[in-house]
Design a protein around this motif. Structure first.
Motif, PDB file in Angstrom:
ATOM      1  N   HIS A   1      49.710  41.612  35.084  1.00 42.55           N
ATOM      2  CA  HIS A   1      48.966  42.874  34.975  1.00 42.55           C
ATOM      3  C   HIS A   1      47.885  42.893  36.070  1.00 42.55           C
ATOM      4  N   TYR A   2      48.313  43.087  37.291  1.00 47.14           N
ATOM      5  CA  TYR A   2      47.392  42.989  38.424  1.00 47.14           C
ATOM      6  C   TYR A   2      46.406  44.152  38.457  1.00 47.14           C
ATOM      7  N   ALA A   3      46.841  45.336  38.132  1.00 40.02           N
ATOM      8  CA  ALA A   3      45.949  46.490  38.153  1.00 40.02           C
ATOM      9  C   ALA A   3      44.864  46.353  37.088  1.00 40.02           C
ATOM     10  N   VAL A   4      45.262  45.903  35.891  1.00 38.08           N
ATOM     11  CA  VAL A   4      44.284  45.720  34.811  1.00 38.08           C
ATOM     12  C   VAL A   4      43.303  44.601  35.170  1.00 38.08           C
ATOM     13  N   ALA A   5      43.798  43.530  35.795  1.00 36.32           N
ATOM     14  CA  ALA A   5      42.908  42.445  36.208  1.00 36.32           C
ATOM     15  C   ALA A   5      41.902  42.911  37.250  1.00 36.32           C
ATOM     16  N   ALA A   6      42.375  43.704  38.216  1.00 37.94           N
ATOM     17  CA  ALA A   6      41.452  44.223  39.232  1.00 37.94           C
ATOM     18  C   ALA A   6      40.421  45.149  38.602  1.00 37.94           C
ATOM     19  N   PHE A   7      40.860  45.982  37.655  1.00 38.98           N
ATOM     20  CA  PHE A   7      39.912  46.867  36.979  1.00 38.98           C
ATOM     21  C   PHE A   7      38.912  46.078  36.147  1.00 38.98           C
ATOM     22  N   ASN A   8      39.367  44.963  35.578  1.00 40.49           N
ATOM     23  CA  ASN A   8      38.455  44.129  34.794  1.00 40.49           C
ATOM     24  C   ASN A   8      37.365  43.532  35.672  1.00 40.49           C
ATOM     25  N   VAL A   9      37.738  43.097  36.878  1.00 41.06           N
ATOM     26  CA  VAL A   9      36.747  42.489  37.777  1.00 41.06           C
ATOM     27  C   VAL A   9      35.793  43.545  38.335  1.00 41.06           C
ATOM     28  N   PHE A  10      36.347  44.540  39.011  1.00 40.05           N
ATOM     29  CA  PHE A  10      35.492  45.511  39.693  1.00 40.05           C
ATOM     30  C   PHE A  10      34.863  46.501  38.713  1.00 40.05           C
ATOM     31  N   GLY A  11      35.594  46.840  37.672  1.00 43.83           N
ATOM     32  CA  GLY A  11      35.010  47.731  36.672  1.00 43.83           C
ATOM     33  C   GLY A  11      33.831  47.102  35.968  1.00 43.83           C
ATOM     34  N   SER A  12      33.926  45.808  35.658  1.00 46.75           N
ATOM     35  CA  SER A  12      32.801  45.121  35.019  1.00 46.75           C
ATOM     36  C   SER A  12      31.601  45.042  35.959  1.00 46.75           C
ATOM     37  N   LEU A  13      31.863  44.805  37.248  1.00 45.13           N
ATOM     38  CA  LEU A  13      30.759  44.741  38.211  1.00 45.13           C
ATOM     39  C   LEU A  13      30.028  46.076  38.320  1.00 45.13           C
ATOM     40  N   PHE A  14      30.768  47.147  38.525  1.00 43.14           N
ATOM     41  CA  PHE A  14      30.132  48.457  38.688  1.00 43.14           C
ATOM     42  C   PHE A  14      29.488  48.929  37.390  1.00 43.14           C
TER      43      PHE A  14
END
Length: 204
Positions: free
Chosen positions: A153-166
């Motif tokens: 789930h690469y898209a969800v993982a990327a959203f977890n990283v960058f979404g949490s930061l922002f």
């Protein structure tokens, strides 16, 4: 040819005695290369740094406050994880909410501690370092991301990283803004009534 050093040139190189430069308190001058008073040799004979300043800064009450806050913060996060478990392969909502809310509360708390309340001793160690430091989690955030990547789930993982930061930055800015609004309101009330608000023992 070298000049004879038994004449005036040699006399000019001799140390000149200055009145009043004798060792204080009747002590003998320390020879060059010899350890002075208060020397504490280390295991290998080298000078060991003094630990007295560090020990003087330690306060048992502050350490107890940090430990108590850490126990409560970690327990609260663990309880939330059990109450709202995240299925594998889905977005880790619980960890996301914990980190974002912790960023907001930390920013709001620091405004109160540094700019609104009088100088405190236990609020910041207990709430900021202990409770919120244990309540928020970096390790679980990264473990969740690694699991999402492992399941593809690469898209969800990327959203977890960058979404949490922002989201964390936005929550921090919101907490600072609300704290500054509370500070401005308190200043207006103090100017209107001609007195400042008193707080209890927990901020002393």
């Amino acid at each position: 040819m070298r000049a004879d050093e038994s004449g005036p040139e040699r006399e000019s190189r001799e140390p000149t005695h200055i009145p009043g430069a004798e060792p204080e308190l009747g002590g003998e001058p320390t020879p060059r290369g010899e350890p002075g008073p208060g020397f504490e040799p280390g295991p290998g004979g080298e000078p060991a740094p003094s630990r007295a300043p560090f020990r003087s800064r330690l306060r048992k009450g502050v350490l107890v406050a940090v430990a108590l806050g850490g126990v409560l913060g970690g327990s609260a996060r663990y309880a939330l994880g059990l109450t709202f478990p995240t299925p594998r392969g889905t977005f880790p909502v619980t960890t996301f909410a914990v980190n974002v809310s912790g960023a907001f509360l930390l920013a709001l708390l620091l405004v109160y501690v540094l700019e609104i309340w009088p100088p405190t001793r236990y609020v910041r160690p207990f709430a900021a370092v202990g409770f919120l430091g244990s309540f928020t989690t970096f390790s679980t955030w990264m473990v969740d991301t690694d699991r999402l990547l492992g399941h593809g789930h690469y898209a969800v993982a990327a959203f977890n990283v960058f979404g949490s930061l922002f989201a964390g930055l936005a929550a921090t800015g919101l907490g600072l803004a609300i704290g500054r609004m509370a500070l401005a309101r308190r200043v207006r009330l103090a100017a209107r009534h001609g007195r400042a608000r008193r707080y209890g023992w927990w901020v002393r």
